[in-house]
Scaffold this motif. Structure first.
Motif, PDB file in Angstrom:
ATOM      1  N   LEU A  21      46.225  -2.522  93.203  1.00  0.00           N
ATOM      2  CA  LEU A  21      47.443  -2.997  92.568  1.00  0.00           C
ATOM      3  C   LEU A  21      47.455  -2.585  91.097  1.00  0.00           C
ATOM      4  O   LEU A  21      46.410  -2.459  90.462  1.00  0.00           O
ATOM      5  CB  LEU A  21      47.545  -4.524  92.682  1.00  0.00           C
ATOM      6  N   ASP A  22      48.651  -2.381  90.545  1.00  0.00           N
ATOM      7  CA  ASP A  22      48.760  -1.946  89.152  1.00  0.00           C
ATOM      8  C   ASP A  22      48.036  -2.891  88.208  1.00  0.00           C
ATOM      9  O   ASP A  22      47.278  -2.472  87.339  1.00  0.00           O
ATOM     10  CB  ASP A  22      50.238  -1.833  88.749  1.00  0.00           C
ATOM     11  N   GLN A  23      48.287  -4.188  88.347  1.00  0.00           N
ATOM     12  CA  GLN A  23      47.675  -5.175  87.468  1.00  0.00           C
ATOM     13  C   GLN A  23      46.199  -5.351  87.772  1.00  0.00           C
ATOM     14  O   GLN A  23      45.412  -5.736  86.913  1.00  0.00           O
ATOM     15  CB  GLN A  23      48.414  -6.512  87.617  1.00  0.00           C
ATOM     16  N   GLY A  24      45.792  -5.040  89.016  1.00  0.00           N
ATOM     17  CA  GLY A  24      44.429  -5.299  89.451  1.00  0.00           C
ATOM     18  C   GLY A  24      43.372  -4.519  88.711  1.00  0.00           C
ATOM     19  O   GLY A  24      42.245  -5.003  88.514  1.00  0.00           O
ATOM     20  N   LYS A  25      43.707  -3.310  88.265  1.00  0.00           N
ATOM     21  CA  LYS A  25      42.690  -2.495  87.606  1.00  0.00           C
ATOM     22  C   LYS A  25      42.308  -3.041  86.237  1.00  0.00           C
ATOM     23  O   LYS A  25      41.302  -2.635  85.668  1.00  0.00           O
ATOM     24  CB  LYS A  25      43.177  -1.054  87.488  1.00  0.00           C
ATOM     25  N   TYR A  26      43.115  -3.957  85.701  1.00  0.00           N
ATOM     26  CA  TYR A  26      42.807  -4.552  84.400  1.00  0.00           C
ATOM     27  C   TYR A  26      42.233  -5.967  84.523  1.00  0.00           C
ATOM     28  O   TYR A  26      41.885  -6.566  83.504  1.00  0.00           O
ATOM     29  CB  TYR A  26      44.069  -4.609  83.533  1.00  0.00           C
ATOM     30  N   THR A  27      42.176  -6.505  85.730  1.00  0.00           N
ATOM     31  CA  THR A  27      41.771  -7.902  85.907  1.00  0.00           C
ATOM     32  C   THR A  27      40.357  -7.970  86.464  1.00  0.00           C
ATOM     33  O   THR A  27      40.100  -7.455  87.553  1.00  0.00           O
ATOM     34  CB  THR A  27      42.726  -8.637  86.865  1.00  0.00           C
ATOM     35  N   PRO A  28      39.418  -8.584  85.732  1.00  0.00           N
ATOM     36  CA  PRO A  28      38.041  -8.651  86.229  1.00  0.00           C
ATOM     37  C   PRO A  28      37.924  -9.567  87.440  1.00  0.00           C
ATOM     38  O   PRO A  28      38.589 -10.600  87.523  1.00  0.00           O
ATOM     39  CB  PRO A  28      37.270  -9.209  85.035  1.00  0.00           C
ATOM     40  N   VAL A  29      37.072  -9.164  88.380  1.00  0.00           N
ATOM     41  CA  VAL A  29      36.748  -9.987  89.540  1.00  0.00           C
ATOM     42  C   VAL A  29      35.278 -10.382  89.450  1.00  0.00           C
ATOM     43  O   VAL A  29      34.399  -9.520  89.353  1.00  0.00           O
ATOM     44  CB  VAL A  29      37.010  -9.238  90.856  1.00  0.00           C
TER      45      VAL A  29
ATOM     46  N   LEU B 269      33.977 -12.298  80.391  1.00  0.00           N
ATOM     47  CA  LEU B 269      34.774 -11.315  81.118  1.00  0.00           C
ATOM     48  C   LEU B 269      36.241 -11.342  80.701  1.00  0.00           C
ATOM     49  O   LEU B 269      36.888 -10.297  80.605  1.00  0.00           O
ATOM     50  CB  LEU B 269      34.651 -11.549  82.624  1.00  0.00           C
ATOM     51  N   ILE B 270      36.768 -12.534  80.431  1.00  0.00           N
ATOM     52  CA  ILE B 270      38.158 -12.621  79.955  1.00  0.00           C
ATOM     53  C   ILE B 270      38.283 -11.966  78.579  1.00  0.00           C
ATOM     54  O   ILE B 270      39.228 -11.218  78.314  1.00  0.00           O
ATOM     55  CB  ILE B 270      38.626 -14.085  79.920  1.00  0.00           C
ATOM     56  N   GLN B 271      37.317 -12.238  77.705  1.00  0.00           N
ATOM     57  CA  GLN B 271      37.351 -11.637  76.369  1.00  0.00           C
ATOM     58  C   GLN B 271      37.266 -10.116  76.451  1.00  0.00           C
ATOM     59  O   GLN B 271      37.997  -9.400  75.768  1.00  0.00           O
ATOM     60  CB  GLN B 271      36.203 -12.187  75.521  1.00  0.00           C
ATOM     61  N   GLN B 272      36.371  -9.618  77.304  1.00  0.00           N
ATOM     62  CA  GLN B 272      36.229  -8.174  77.454  1.00  0.00           C
ATOM     63  C   GLN B 272      37.513  -7.547  77.998  1.00  0.00           C
ATOM     64  O   GLN B 272      37.931  -6.478  77.552  1.00  0.00           O
ATOM     65  CB  GLN B 272      35.055  -7.865  78.388  1.00  0.00           C
ATOM     66  N   SER B 273      38.138  -8.217  78.961  1.00  0.00           N
ATOM     67  CA  SER B 273      39.380  -7.713  79.540  1.00  0.00           C
ATOM     68  C   SER B 273      40.487  -7.665  78.492  1.00  0.00           C
ATOM     69  O   SER B 273      41.245  -6.686  78.406  1.00  0.00           O
ATOM     70  CB  SER B 273      39.799  -8.591  80.718  1.00  0.00           C
ATOM     71  N   GLN B 274      40.578  -8.710  77.680  1.00  0.00           N
ATOM     72  CA  GLN B 274      41.605  -8.751  76.641  1.00  0.00           C
ATOM     73  C   GLN B 274      41.376  -7.667  75.596  1.00  0.00           C
ATOM     74  O   GLN B 274      42.326  -7.010  75.145  1.00  0.00           O
ATOM     75  CB  GLN B 274      41.626 -10.134  75.990  1.00  0.00           C
ATOM     76  N   LEU B 275      40.110  -7.461  75.227  1.00  0.00           N
ATOM     77  CA  LEU B 275      39.792  -6.406  74.263  1.00  0.00           C
ATOM     78  C   LEU B 275      40.113  -5.026  74.829  1.00  0.00           C
ATOM     79  O   LEU B 275      40.612  -4.151  74.120  1.00  0.00           O
ATOM     80  CB  LEU B 275      38.313  -6.483  73.862  1.00  0.00           C
ATOM     81  N   GLN B 276      39.830  -4.836  76.109  1.00  0.00           N
ATOM     82  CA  GLN B 276      40.128  -3.560  76.748  1.00  0.00           C
ATOM     83  C   GLN B 276      41.624  -3.292  76.750  1.00  0.00           C
ATOM     84  O   GLN B 276      42.065  -2.172  76.470  1.00  0.00           O
ATOM     85  CB  GLN B 276      39.593  -3.544  78.179  1.00  0.00           C
ATOM     86  N   LYS B 277      42.414  -4.312  77.057  1.00  0.00           N
ATOM     87  CA  LYS B 277      43.866  -4.140  77.058  1.00  0.00           C
ATOM     88  C   LYS B 277      44.375  -3.819  75.652  1.00  0.00           C
ATOM     89  O   LYS B 277      45.252  -2.966  75.474  1.00  0.00           O
ATOM     90  CB  LYS B 277      44.538  -5.406  77.577  1.00  0.00           C
ATOM     91  N   GLN B 278      43.828  -4.504  74.652  1.00  0.00           N
ATOM     92  CA  GLN B 278      44.241  -4.241  73.275  1.00  0.00           C
ATOM     93  C   GLN B 278      43.872  -2.818  72.857  1.00  0.00           C
ATOM     94  O   GLN B 278      44.661  -2.132  72.189  1.00  0.00           O
ATOM     95  CB  GLN B 278      43.584  -5.251  72.331  1.00  0.00           C
ATOM     96  N   LEU B 279      42.677  -2.378  73.276  1.00  0.00           N
ATOM     97  CA  LEU B 279      42.240  -1.025  72.937  1.00  0.00           C
ATOM     98  C   LEU B 279      43.126   0.011  73.615  1.00  0.00           C
ATOM     99  O   LEU B 279      43.524   0.999  72.987  1.00  0.00           O
ATOM    100  CB  LEU B 279      40.787  -0.834  73.367  1.00  0.00           C
ATOM    101  N   GLU B 280      43.458  -0.206  74.882  1.00  0.00           N
ATOM    102  CA  GLU B 280      44.320   0.734  75.591  1.00  0.00           C
ATOM    103  C   GLU B 280      45.714   0.772  74.976  1.00  0.00           C
ATOM    104  O   GLU B 280      46.317   1.838  74.854  1.00  0.00           O
ATOM    105  CB  GLU B 280      44.398   0.367  77.073  1.00  0.00           C
ATOM    106  N   ALA B 281      46.222  -0.398  74.571  1.00  0.00           N
ATOM    107  CA  ALA B 281      47.542  -0.440  73.934  1.00  0.00           C
ATOM    108  C   ALA B 281      47.517   0.318  72.606  1.00  0.00           C
ATOM    109  O   ALA B 281      48.462   1.049  72.275  1.00  0.00           O
ATOM    110  CB  ALA B 281      47.974  -1.886  73.718  1.00  0.00           C
TER     111      ALA B 281
END
Length: 327
Positions: free
Chosen positions: A78-86, A126-138
């Motif tokens: 899923l589009d959103q899935g690649k950014y969401t940690p499991v 994991l939430i912090q890392q995901s948020q940082l990754q999204k910010q970096l990609e943006a």
């Protein structure tokens, strides 16, 4: 399916077929202020995931029907899935199960019985890392946009022009299809700047760029700022005749802007000259040749009186221009 929401908190999706485990996880994470959504199996998890877009998924590995490994794989598609940690929760500690969890796309795992302080720290990390990754990609996307877009005119930059032209030249060479190029230059622009000032000159370029951009309709066509007052239009899958029609249109729409230019030797308004070149690229050939051909045609258009376009046949310029508008 169970949800418990409070504003401005990260959402955790808990996926487990055992109600007792889901309750334990919910109570532990609610203490840290997380929103909680619960799913009883993989299918329900996929539905909730697409509806709620959680910040993290806590996934039981062993469930009836669709197990955690299969569900994790489907989430990654899923589009959103690649950014969401499991975070996989499993009672299995053998190497094969651990490898299977990571192969399915899980970022980390914890084993049962759950060590609660470890779980809470991993969820937080994991939430912090995901948020940082999204910010970096943006930030990277914005940087890429700034590099590829000319800041003044908001059309493609010279760098983007060269990248795209090279890409399309190779693609047209591979498919043996025509590619056309239009080079445009604002007539007597130095005189315009000297007369009206650089701020007015900037506004003039912005209006001209927008007019050219509005004239180009196909998504594959690219308008770029080629130089100070020069613009280029890349036209994949376009023969000379089609490019000539567009060049005439561009000259016309710029003229119709009716931007006053008292020192123009063509008319009392801002006009442009254009050179047009077309070719079917050959594998291994250099696209600089068609740029040179379009540039020679542009030079010829200026010699012929400006406020017009001229066609090139690559090596020599056709003595061709449509009679112009009382210049």
């Amino acid at each position: 399916m169970k949800t418990n929401f409070y504003k401005n908190q990260s959402l955790v999706l808990i996926v487990d077929d055992e109600p007792f485990i889901r309750t334990q996880l919910r109570l532990a994470l609610e203490r840290d202020g997380y929103q909680i959504a619960e799913a009883r199996d993989g299918l329900e998890a996929l539905i909730l995931f697409q509806q709620l877009h959680p910040q993290i998924v806590l996934m039981d590995a062993i469930m009836p029907g669709m197990d955690g490994f299969e569900c994790c794989i489907k989430l990654q598609s899923l589009d959103q899935g690649k950014y969401t940690p499991v975070l996989m929760i499993t009672g299995l500690e053998d190497q094969e199960s651990v490898d299977q969890a990571f192969d399915a796309g899980a970022i980390d795992y914890v084993t049962k019985p759950i060590h609660w302080p470890v779980l809470r720290q991993r969820v937080k990390r994991l939430i912090q890392q995901s948020q940082l990754q999204k910010q970096l990609e943006a930030a990277n996307q914005e940087l890429q946009r700034l590099v590829t877009i000319d800041g003044l005119t908001q059309v493609a930059s010279r760098r983007r022009f060269e990248e795209y032209f090279s890409q399309e030249w190779q693609r047209m060479a591979r498919d043996q299809l025509p590619l056309s190029l239009i080079l445009c230059d604002v007539d007597y622009f130095k005189s315009y700047n000297d007369t009206y000032g650089h701020r007015a000159g900037d506004r003039c370029l912005q209006k001209v760029a927008q007019a050219i951009k509005d004239s180009v309709k196909r998504p594959a066509d690219l308008v770029a700022r080629y130089g100070g007052e020069e613009f280029a239009v890349i036209l994949p899958k376009t023969e000379m005749q089609g490019a000539a029609i567009l060049a005439e249109k561009i000259c016309s729409v710029v003229r119709k802007l009716a931007i006053p230019h008292s020192n123009s030797q063509v008319s009392g308004y801002v006009t442009i000259s254009a050179g047009v070149a077309a070719d079917i690229p050959q594998p291994g050939s250099d696209f600089q040749d068609i740029i040179s051909a379009a540039d020679r045609a542009l030079y010829q258009a200026k010699i012929e009186g400006r406020d017009r376009f001229q066609l090139s046949n690559k090596q020599s310029t056709y003595n061709f221009s449509i009679p112009r508008w009382g210049a």
